[in-house]
Write a protein that holds these residues in place. Structure first.
Motif, mmCIF file in Angstrom:
data_model
loop_
_atom_site.group_PDB
_atom_site.id
_atom_site.type_symbol
_atom_site.label_atom_id
_atom_site.label_comp_id
_atom_site.label_asym_id
_atom_site.label_seq_id
_atom_site.Cartn_x
_atom_site.Cartn_y
_atom_site.Cartn_z
ATOM 1 N N ALA A 169 80.669 69.616 24.697
ATOM 2 C CA ALA A 169 79.335 70.207 24.833
ATOM 3 C C ALA A 169 79.020 70.357 26.317
ATOM 4 N N ASN A 170 79.429 71.482 26.873
ATOM 5 C CA ASN A 170 79.140 71.730 28.289
ATOM 6 C C ASN A 170 77.716 72.280 28.387
ATOM 7 N N VAL A 171 76.768 71.388 28.110
ATOM 8 C CA VAL A 171 75.359 71.780 28.053
ATOM 9 C C VAL A 171 74.843 72.123 29.449
ATOM 10 N N PRO A 172 73.812 72.978 29.541
ATOM 11 C CA PRO A 172 73.202 73.222 30.849
ATOM 12 C C PRO A 172 72.587 71.935 31.379
ATOM 13 N N TYR A 173 72.799 71.640 32.666
ATOM 14 C CA TYR A 173 72.240 70.396 33.199
ATOM 15 C C TYR A 173 71.595 70.558 34.581
ATOM 16 N N VAL A 174 71.258 71.782 34.940
ATOM 17 C CA VAL A 174 70.520 72.005 36.184
ATOM 18 C C VAL A 174 69.027 71.805 35.908
ATOM 19 N N PRO A 175 68.343 70.915 36.632
ATOM 20 C CA PRO A 175 66.892 70.781 36.442
ATOM 21 C C PRO A 175 66.188 72.107 36.700
ATOM 22 N N SER A 176 65.155 72.387 35.932
ATOM 23 C CA SER A 176 64.463 73.679 36.039
ATOM 24 C C SER A 176 64.034 73.993 37.462
ATOM 25 N N ALA A 177 63.528 72.984 38.176
ATOM 26 C CA ALA A 177 63.039 73.207 39.541
ATOM 27 C C ALA A 177 64.158 73.544 40.511
ATOM 28 N N ASP A 178 65.394 73.244 40.125
ATOM 29 C CA ASP A 178 66.525 73.497 41.026
ATOM 30 C C ASP A 178 67.190 74.842 40.784
ATOM 31 N N ILE A 179 66.778 75.560 39.750
ATOM 32 C CA ILE A 179 67.379 76.859 39.466
ATOM 33 C C ILE A 179 67.231 77.787 40.670
ATOM 34 N N ALA A 180 66.076 77.724 41.327
ATOM 35 C CA ALA A 180 65.832 78.596 42.486
ATOM 36 C C ALA A 180 66.769 78.303 43.645
ATOM 37 N N LEU A 181 67.407 77.141 43.641
ATOM 38 C CA LEU A 181 68.304 76.751 44.727
ATOM 39 C C LEU A 181 69.751 77.167 44.468
ATOM 40 N N ALA A 186 74.766 83.164 40.545
ATOM 41 C CA ALA A 186 74.505 82.419 39.311
ATOM 42 C C ALA A 186 73.075 82.650 38.845
ATOM 43 N N ARG A 187 72.146 82.519 39.760
ATOM 44 C CA ARG A 187 70.720 82.581 39.412
ATOM 45 C C ARG A 187 70.325 83.940 38.835
ATOM 46 N N LEU A 188 70.914 85.003 39.363
ATOM 47 C CA LEU A 188 70.505 86.351 38.972
ATOM 48 C C LEU A 188 71.405 86.999 37.930
ATOM 49 N N HIS A 189 72.622 86.486 37.759
ATOM 50 C CA HIS A 189 73.579 87.212 36.937
ATOM 51 C C HIS A 189 74.131 86.426 35.755
ATOM 52 N N LEU A 195 72.110 77.692 32.187
ATOM 53 C CA LEU A 195 71.970 76.928 33.418
ATOM 54 C C LEU A 195 70.864 75.880 33.353
ATOM 55 N N ASP A 196 69.747 76.232 32.748
ATOM 56 C CA ASP A 196 68.511 75.443 32.821
ATOM 57 C C ASP A 196 68.512 74.310 31.796
ATOM 58 N N GLY A 197 68.523 73.074 32.316
ATOM 59 C CA GLY A 197 68.537 71.911 31.434
ATOM 60 C C GLY A 197 67.199 71.235 31.281
ATOM 61 N N GLY A 198 66.116 71.898 31.693
ATOM 62 C CA GLY A 198 64.791 71.302 31.550
ATOM 63 C C GLY A 198 64.393 70.468 32.759
#
Length: 263
Positions: A169-181, A186-189, A195-198
């Motif tokens: 289970a390669n679940v998304p694990y990037v904190p939502s606030a870090d998506i912008a970083l 990755a962020r746009l495409h 990506l977003d793990g909450g």
């Protein structure tokens, strides 16, 4: 390298990629030159890469665990660090094992496990994104896998309950606030749900861990990737679900994997 790729053209491609901020411009130029069939085709590819599209989306594939994995636009690009997750799963995959790749994306993990297995396995993959599911079906066409669309375990055949030996289970694990970083490619495409793990990056993991014991066979294992910072909480999540959890780290890939086993 394509027959039309002169030294001058190669140099021009490298310069264009460097100017666009591509750190590995020489390697990317080699891949683009090999993938293009005409100078015009090359021009389109170089422009797309310079505008920030992931190289893998531009050429249509990614190298993963020695395999060429098809990656369609918008689909999560398999990262090299996840080769450690695939290798850890392969080591647990015995003859006739039931292997499930949850949140499969392109199906790279399932493909790597199937390719490395020295014996037949019963293989499944699932993702909530229909674009990813179509991509995974192509990558797993020769592996005899059933690839299904749906939200986590709801997508799986019910007769798998209590039968899964290896649950990737390669679940998304990037904190939502870090998506912008994240890097723009990755962020746009890539699809945000991949990506977003909450809030703390572990929301999807909590859902998977909570249901995993009912789907795992006795002695079966849930395997997932996480960051070093998230490791203590990730281990606690798995243990709270009643699983015996331990972490492993690969220095070469700078990758951390948790193996959580049903007692």
């Amino acid at each position: 390298m394509s027959v039309f790729a002169s030294a001058a053209l190669r140099s021009s491609v490298i310069s264009r990629l460097r100017a666009a901020g591509c750190v590995f411009a020489e390697d990317e130029a080699r891949i683009l030159l090999a993938a293009a069939t005409t100078p015009a085709d090359l021009g389109v590819m170089v422009r797309a890469r310079a505008e920030g599209r992931p190289l893998e989306h531009v050429v249509g594939w990614a190298e993963f665990a020695g395999l060429r994995i098809a990656v369609d636009p918008g689909v999560f690009v398999p990262r090299r660090r996840s080769e450690f997750l695939a290798a850890t799963a392969t080591a647990l995959t015995g003859p006739g094992a039931v292997v499930v790749d949850l949140c499969c994306g392109s199906g790279a993990l399932a493909a790597a496990v199937a390719a490395a297995a020295t014996h037949p396995v019963e293989l499944y993959a699932a993702d909530v994104d229909p674009v990813a599911v179509r991509c995974a079906r192509r990558n797993l066409a020769g592996a005899g896998a059933l690839v299904v669309e749906g939200d986590l375990f709801a997508a799986l055949p019910v007769d798998l309950r209590g039968r899964i030996d290896v649950l990737l289970a390669n679940v998304p694990y990037v904190p939502s606030a870090d998506i912008a970083l994240l890097p723009p490619e990755a962020r746009l495409h890539e699809a945000r749900p991949a990506l977003d793990g909450g809030a703390d990056g572990l929301d999807v993991l909590r859902r998977v861990a909570a249901e995993a014991p009912g789907w795992l066979a006795p002695g079966g294992s849930l395997l997932f990737e996480t960051s070093e910072r998230q490791m203590p909480t990730a281990l606690a999540v798995a243990r709270a679900a009643g699983l015996d959890a331990a972490d492993g780290w690969c220095e070469d890939l700078d990758a951390t994997v948790v193996t959580a086993t049903r007692r």
